[in-house]
Scaffold this active site. Structure first.
Site, PDB file in Angstrom:
ATOM      1  N   LYS A  12     -16.442  -3.859  32.565  1.00 15.71           N
ATOM      2  CA  LYS A  12     -15.778  -4.511  33.715  1.00 15.71           C
ATOM      3  C   LYS A  12     -15.956  -3.780  34.969  1.00 15.71           C
ATOM      4  O   LYS A  12     -16.270  -4.929  35.903  1.00 15.71           O
ATOM      5  CB  LYS A  12     -14.280  -4.817  33.028  1.00 15.71           C
ATOM      6  CG  LYS A  12     -14.066  -5.551  31.938  1.00 15.71           C
ATOM      7  CD  LYS A  12     -12.561  -5.817  31.745  1.00 15.71           C
ATOM      8  CE  LYS A  12     -11.934  -6.073  30.559  1.00 15.71           C
ATOM      9  NZ  LYS A  12     -10.742  -6.268  30.426  1.00 15.71           N
ATOM     10  N   ASP A  68      -7.738  -9.491  32.007  1.00 17.20           N
ATOM     11  CA  ASP A  68      -7.795  -9.691  30.470  1.00 17.20           C
ATOM     12  C   ASP A  68      -8.623 -10.696  29.953  1.00 17.20           C
ATOM     13  O   ASP A  68      -8.679 -11.625  30.483  1.00 17.20           O
ATOM     14  CB  ASP A  68      -6.128  -9.819  29.874  1.00 17.20           C
ATOM     15  CG  ASP A  68      -6.093  -9.133  28.623  1.00 17.20           C
ATOM     16  OD1 ASP A  68      -6.325  -8.064  28.284  1.00 17.20           O
ATOM     17  OD2 ASP A  68      -5.864  -9.804  27.640  1.00 17.20           O
ATOM     18  N   PHE A 148     -21.729  -6.106  27.224  1.00 20.90           N
ATOM     19  CA  PHE A 148     -20.767  -5.283  26.299  1.00 20.90           C
ATOM     20  C   PHE A 148     -20.328  -6.164  25.398  1.00 20.90           C
ATOM     21  O   PHE A 148     -20.567  -7.470  25.392  1.00 20.90           O
ATOM     22  CB  PHE A 148     -19.999  -4.303  27.188  1.00 20.90           C
ATOM     23  CG  PHE A 148     -18.907  -5.028  27.780  1.00 20.90           C
ATOM     24  CD1 PHE A 148     -19.117  -5.851  29.205  1.00 20.90           C
ATOM     25  CD2 PHE A 148     -17.717  -5.440  27.493  1.00 20.90           C
ATOM     26  CE1 PHE A 148     -18.214  -6.387  29.784  1.00 20.90           C
ATOM     27  CE2 PHE A 148     -16.519  -6.019  27.967  1.00 20.90           C
ATOM     28  CZ  PHE A 148     -17.159  -6.563  29.170  1.00 20.90           C
ATOM     29  N   GLY A 149     -19.280  -5.767  24.663  1.00 22.36           N
ATOM     30  CA  GLY A 149     -18.637  -6.572  23.582  1.00 22.36           C
ATOM     31  C   GLY A 149     -19.488  -7.344  22.955  1.00 22.36           C
ATOM     32  O   GLY A 149     -20.229  -7.210  22.262  1.00 22.36           O
ATOM     33  N   TYR A 150     -18.950  -8.908  22.855  1.00 20.80           N
ATOM     34  CA  TYR A 150     -19.789  -9.875  22.149  1.00 20.80           C
ATOM     35  C   TYR A 150     -20.860 -10.481  22.693  1.00 20.80           C
ATOM     36  O   TYR A 150     -21.419 -11.368  22.285  1.00 20.80           O
ATOM     37  CB  TYR A 150     -18.710 -11.036  21.663  1.00 20.80           C
ATOM     38  CG  TYR A 150     -17.186 -10.534  20.905  1.00 20.80           C
ATOM     39  CD1 TYR A 150     -17.286 -10.716  19.786  1.00 20.80           C
ATOM     40  CD2 TYR A 150     -16.318  -9.892  21.719  1.00 20.80           C
ATOM     41  CE1 TYR A 150     -16.405 -10.213  18.955  1.00 20.80           C
ATOM     42  CE2 TYR A 150     -15.321  -9.256  21.126  1.00 20.80           C
ATOM     43  CZ  TYR A 150     -15.079  -9.644  19.540  1.00 20.80           C
ATOM     44  OH  TYR A 150     -14.176  -9.133  18.657  1.00 20.80           O
ATOM     45  N   ASP A 151     -21.300  -9.585  23.875  1.00 17.65           N
ATOM     46  CA  ASP A 151     -22.571 -10.587  24.529  1.00 17.65           C
ATOM     47  C   ASP A 151     -23.850 -10.772  23.557  1.00 17.65           C
ATOM     48  O   ASP A 151     -24.516 -11.617  23.739  1.00 17.65           O
ATOM     49  CB  ASP A 151     -22.804  -9.586  25.879  1.00 17.65           C
ATOM     50  CG  ASP A 151     -21.796  -9.641  27.099  1.00 17.65           C
ATOM     51  OD1 ASP A 151     -21.091 -10.753  26.903  1.00 17.65           O
ATOM     52  OD2 ASP A 151     -21.843  -8.820  27.788  1.00 17.65           O
ATOM     53  N   LYS A 171     -25.801 -12.822  33.761  1.00 22.98           N
ATOM     54  CA  LYS A 171     -24.246 -12.910  33.553  1.00 22.98           C
ATOM     55  C   LYS A 171     -23.338 -12.838  34.633  1.00 22.98           C
ATOM     56  O   LYS A 171     -22.595 -13.633  34.589  1.00 22.98           O
ATOM     57  CB  LYS A 171     -23.976 -11.603  32.586  1.00 22.98           C
ATOM     58  CG  LYS A 171     -22.548 -11.769  32.185  1.00 22.98           C
ATOM     59  CD  LYS A 171     -22.293 -10.544  31.062  1.00 22.98           C
ATOM     60  CE  LYS A 171     -20.764 -10.716  30.804  1.00 22.98           C
ATOM     61  NZ  LYS A 171     -20.302  -9.400  30.211  1.00 22.98           N
ATOM     62  N   HIS A 176     -17.533 -16.169  33.007  1.00 21.04           N
ATOM     63  CA  HIS A 176     -16.176 -16.228  32.852  1.00 21.04           C
ATOM     64  C   HIS A 176     -15.624 -15.344  33.795  1.00 21.04           C
ATOM     65  O   HIS A 176     -14.784 -15.526  35.061  1.00 21.04           O
ATOM     66  CB  HIS A 176     -15.502 -16.084  31.531  1.00 21.04           C
ATOM     67  CG  HIS A 176     -16.026 -14.633  30.972  1.00 21.04           C
ATOM     68  ND1 HIS A 176     -17.493 -14.807  30.546  1.00 21.04           N
ATOM     69  CD2 HIS A 176     -15.565 -13.530  30.582  1.00 21.04           C
ATOM     70  CE1 HIS A 176     -17.799 -13.532  30.065  1.00 21.04           C
ATOM     71  NE2 HIS A 176     -16.597 -12.794  30.079  1.00 21.04           N
ATOM     72  N   ARG A 177     -16.039 -14.005  33.930  1.00 22.88           N
ATOM     73  CA  ARG A 177     -15.522 -12.848  34.839  1.00 22.88           C
ATOM     74  C   ARG A 177     -15.768 -13.211  36.444  1.00 22.88           C
ATOM     75  O   ARG A 177     -15.066 -13.239  37.175  1.00 22.88           O
ATOM     76  CB  ARG A 177     -15.968 -11.580  34.648  1.00 22.88           C
ATOM     77  CG  ARG A 177     -15.583 -10.581  35.401  1.00 22.88           C
ATOM     78  CD  ARG A 177     -15.561  -9.217  34.554  1.00 22.88           C
ATOM     79  NE  ARG A 177     -14.633  -9.076  33.407  1.00 22.88           N
ATOM     80  CZ  ARG A 177     -15.069  -9.128  32.303  1.00 22.88           C
ATOM     81  NH1 ARG A 177     -16.521  -9.217  31.874  1.00 22.88           N
ATOM     82  NH2 ARG A 177     -14.529  -9.324  30.873  1.00 22.88           N
TER      83      ARG A 177
HETATM   84  P1  ITT Z   1      -8.810  -3.088  30.055  1.00 25.70           P
HETATM   85  O1  ITT Z   1      -7.496  -3.740  29.204  1.00 25.70           O
HETATM   86  O2  ITT Z   1      -8.715  -1.582  30.037  1.00 25.70           O
HETATM   87  O3  ITT Z   1      -9.092  -3.882  31.179  1.00 25.70           O
HETATM   88  P2  ITT Z   1     -10.235  -3.685  27.575  1.00 25.70           P
HETATM   89  O4  ITT Z   1     -11.604  -3.460  27.018  1.00 25.70           O
HETATM   90  O5  ITT Z   1      -9.118  -3.471  26.457  1.00 25.70           O
HETATM   91  O6  ITT Z   1     -10.072  -2.960  28.963  1.00 25.70           O
HETATM   92  P3  ITT Z   1      -9.601  -6.533  26.931  1.00 25.70           P
HETATM   93  O7  ITT Z   1      -8.244  -6.115  26.468  1.00 25.70           O
HETATM   94  O8  ITT Z   1      -9.771  -7.521  28.180  1.00 25.70           O
HETATM   95  O9  ITT Z   1     -10.281  -5.194  27.775  1.00 25.70           O
HETATM   96  O10 ITT Z   1     -10.634  -6.558  25.980  1.00 25.70           O
HETATM   97  C1  ITT Z   1     -11.263  -7.658  25.618  1.00 25.70           C
HETATM   98  C2  ITT Z   1     -12.260  -7.459  24.549  1.00 25.70           C
HETATM   99  O11 ITT Z   1     -13.112  -8.566  24.784  1.00 25.70           O
HETATM  100  C3  ITT Z   1     -13.300  -6.386  25.129  1.00 25.70           C
HETATM  101  O12 ITT Z   1     -13.047  -5.147  24.415  1.00 25.70           O
HETATM  102  C4  ITT Z   1     -14.644  -6.996  24.575  1.00 25.70           C
HETATM  103  O13 ITT Z   1     -14.724  -6.797  23.157  1.00 25.70           O
HETATM  104  C5  ITT Z   1     -14.252  -8.500  24.631  1.00 25.70           C
HETATM  105  N1  ITT Z   1     -14.972  -8.931  26.045  1.00 25.70           N
HETATM  106  C6  ITT Z   1     -14.439  -9.064  27.311  1.00 25.70           C
HETATM  107  N2  ITT Z   1     -15.010  -9.326  28.170  1.00 25.70           N
HETATM  108  C7  ITT Z   1     -16.151  -9.726  27.675  1.00 25.70           C
HETATM  109  C8  ITT Z   1     -17.597  -9.735  28.083  1.00 25.70           C
HETATM  110  O14 ITT Z   1     -17.509 -10.430  29.257  1.00 25.70           O
HETATM  111  N3  ITT Z   1     -18.661 -10.003  27.260  1.00 25.70           N
HETATM  112  C9  ITT Z   1     -18.306  -9.762  26.136  1.00 25.70           C
HETATM  113  N4  ITT Z   1     -17.122  -9.356  25.285  1.00 25.70           N
HETATM  114  C10 ITT Z   1     -16.369  -9.255  26.275  1.00 25.70           C
END
Ligand code: ITT
Length: 195
Positions: A12, A68, A148-151, A171, A176-177
């Site tokens: 992030k 979040d 990252f994550g679900y990308d 992206k 969304h970000r």
């Molecule tokens: P912080 O709370 O410290 O900011 P975190 O990773 O715990 O970090 P979140 O609670 O917002 O953050 O987690 C949301 C999860 O959703 C994150 O671990 C990813 O799996 C997913 N996620 C969030 N933003 C994403 C993105 O832009 N693309 C893909 N997956 C995303």
């Protein structure tokens, strides 16, 4: 203007450093030598965003904002939503989260979903909320390695490939970000004009 970003998610931080205009200096939690995970016990993205921003601004007595975010899948009653990070359990694992999601959507024709980011800003003791959404669909297999994550599973509306295939430049233009940060910056710029 200097702002502390209340997040332990390095991905992030990298995205936001690329999105935020020059003129804003972003401090990270590692700049503050803070390496713990931030607590998130709320039931909504808004509650968690506020919890993180309040804690960090209270701890360091600095203006700060948190992010979040979550993936909301229509056919799954907006799951995993606030539970996106730990969908498949602890310890958190992006691949297992995506595998679980694919399993839950097996045979499902409605694959609509959205990413939602909620930003909480604590500025001079006052709290503000901003939001950004990206609509799309969930692919039937993981593709691409950017982001990252679900990308690797998320196909943005109007595109034929996942965010992880599209790369960071795309992206950071449509995400969304990006939308939530644009709202935050607009607010801060208007505030500057008024003061
Ligand atoms: P912080 O709370 O410290 O900011 P975190 O990773 O715990 O970090 P979140 O609670 O917002 O953050 O987690 C949301 C999860 O959703 C994150 O671990 C990813 O799996 C997913 N996620 C969030 N933003 C994403 C993105 O832009 N693309 C893909 N997956 C995303």
């Amino acid at each position: 203007m200097q702002l502390l970003f209340a997040s332990s998610n390095v991905n992030k931080l990298i995205e936001i450093r690329n999105i935020i205009p020059s003129g804003y200096t972003l401090l990270s939690l590692s700049d503050m030598n803070f390496t713990n995970e931030l607590e998130e016990t709320g039931e909504t993205l808004e509650e968690n965003a506020l919890q993180k921003a309040r804690f960090v601004s209270g701890t360091f007595s600095l203006n700060c904002f948190s992010d979040d975010s979550g993936l909301e899948v229509t056919a799954l009653n907006n799951e995993p939503g606030v539970h996106s990070a730990y969908y498949a359990g602890l310890p958190r694992n992006d691949r297992q989260n995506m595998e679980l999601l694919l399993k839950k959507l097996d045979g499902q024709s409605n694959r609509n979903a959205r990413f939602r980011t909620v930003i909480a800003l604590v500025l001079d003791g006052k709290e503000y909320i901003f939001e950004g959404k990206l609509e799309g669909t969930i692919a039937t297999e993981m593709k691409g390695d950017a982001g990252f994550g679900y990308d690797p599973l998320f196909i943005p509306e109007g595109y034929q490939f996942t965010l992880a295939e599209g790369g960071m430049e795309l992206k950071n233009k449509i995400s969304h970000r990006k939308k939530a940060i644009s709202q935050l910056v607009l607010f801060l710029e208007e505030l500057k004009l008024r003061t």
